[in-house]
Write an enzyme that holds these catalytic residues in place. Structure first.
Site: not given
Length: 360
Positions: A121, A143, A185, A227, A237, A241, A245, A248, A252, A265
């Site tokens: 946990r 993230k 990026e 950031k 997000e 936030r 992206n 992306h 993606h 990436h």
């Protein structure tokens, strides 16, 4: 050259260290103490290059530590690898006071952070990013994720690191294609939030690619500050936030279609940013000159600006519909309205999307 930033969140805070030769600094491995159990998660390439440096520092702290190494590549960021690593932790009876060290690029950081978030946990972990992409983006903000065959980063959680150690010495052993990938990026931050930074990149891109120390330090520090600011405003997000992206949604889709690891990436995100910029231009927001500047900078870096020739519109749409920004079935895109400013659009027509995809 040394910078220490503090990420201040509602229920947490942690430091980001940026500089050269960081492992010589006292207490750099906070929160590790002499009694702490430590497990380094890395890949085989990084292990051979840098593990001895990390191990030497931990030995001086009289810390008990072990290594778990996986193969290198995006293809290994999956739930099967998570289960294998968790099994190793359980077999050796690692308890809740264990600290994981993510020593590697974005794959290792995402994977390790996700494991830290679910093991018993939740346990602590330290990010030590070794690629440019991870140093400016993936290691900061908590993230964590693994990929699913139907979509990138679809299994994950928000779990903040205890610290982020950005040792710029790692970049001296980074393959050129990985360095170029990470630049995507960096360009994303400039297009999205800071026109003056974009201007600076146009003038200094060769210095960055040549690993000039002053240019690297300034650039990475700049990206981390952006950031940090965004994450502090919107940790989970929900609003701001999402603006991180840019590129992306398209990018993606390309990674998912090709199979993880076929393109780096940053390569996919580069094409995604070009497509996002063209979408904005067709909608009447981004002007032609800014679009050309974006494409020109990406080309100068050596990044691709056109997508896979065998990828059709429907392949993009399958991924778009699973995008994490989708709300109530409505597609949403982060688009640049000018260099230095992005907005979220949810009313992009299919005709515009088809036109963009056919062009690129």
């Amino acid at each position: 050259m040394l910078e220490k930033l503090i990420v201040n969140l509602k229920n947490n805070e942690y430091p980001i260290y940026i500089g050269f030769d960081l492992f010589s600094i006292k207490n750099i491995f906070f929160p590790i103490q002499s009694y702490t159990q430590v497990v380094i998660i890395t890949n085989k390439i990084i292990f051979n290059l840098w593990n001895s440096s990390i191990s030497y520092c931990l030995s001086k702290l009289r810390v008990k530590f072990s290594n778990i190494t996986i193969n290198d590549g995006e293809i290994y960021k999956n739930i099967t690898i998570v289960e294998k690593i968790v099994s190793k932790l359980l077999e050796k009876s690692y308890s809740r006071d264990t600290v994981l060290i993510a020593l590697g690029g974005g794959v290792i950081g995402d994977l390790s952070g996700f494991i830290a978030s679910i093991y018993q946990r939740g346990i602590r972990f330290i990010q030590i990013p070794t690629t440019l992409l991870a140093q400016v983006d993936a290691s900061i903000g908590g993230k964590t994720s693994v990929n699913h065959i139907l979509g990138k980063n679809m299994i994950g959680s928000f779990w903040q690191p205890s610290s982020v150690i950005i040792n710029l010495n790692f970049l001296s052993t980074l393959p050129k294609n990985q360095l170029i990938s990470g630049m995507a990026e960096i360009v994303k931050y400039a297009i999205s939030f800071d026109k003056k930074f974009f201007d600076w990149l146009e003038k200094n891109i060769k210095l960055l690619l040549d690993l000039d120390q002053k240019a690297l330090f300034y650039c990475i520090n700049k990206c981390c500050r952006i950031k940090k600011h965004i994450v502090e405003k919107d940790e989970k997000e929900i609003n701001d936030r999402m603006l991180l992206n840019l590129g992306h949604t398209y990018g993606h889709a390309i990674e998912t279609f090709l199979g993880y690891g076929k393109w780096l990436h940053g390569e996919a995100i580069s094409v995604g940013m070009v497509m996002a910029a063209k979408t904005s231009e067709l909608l009447g927001f981004l002007n032609k000159i800014d679009f050309i500047r974006i494409v020109t900078l990406l080309k100068r870096i050596g990044l691709p600006v056109t997508g896979p020739k065998n990828m059709c519109f429907q392949s993009y749409m399958l991924s778009f519909r699973r995008d994490k920004k989708v709300v109530s079935g409505l597609l949403r895109f982060v688009l640049p309205v000018s260099i230095g400013k992005v907005k979220i659009f949810s009313d992009v027509s299919e005709d515009v999307l088809i036109s963009v995809i056919q062009k690129f």
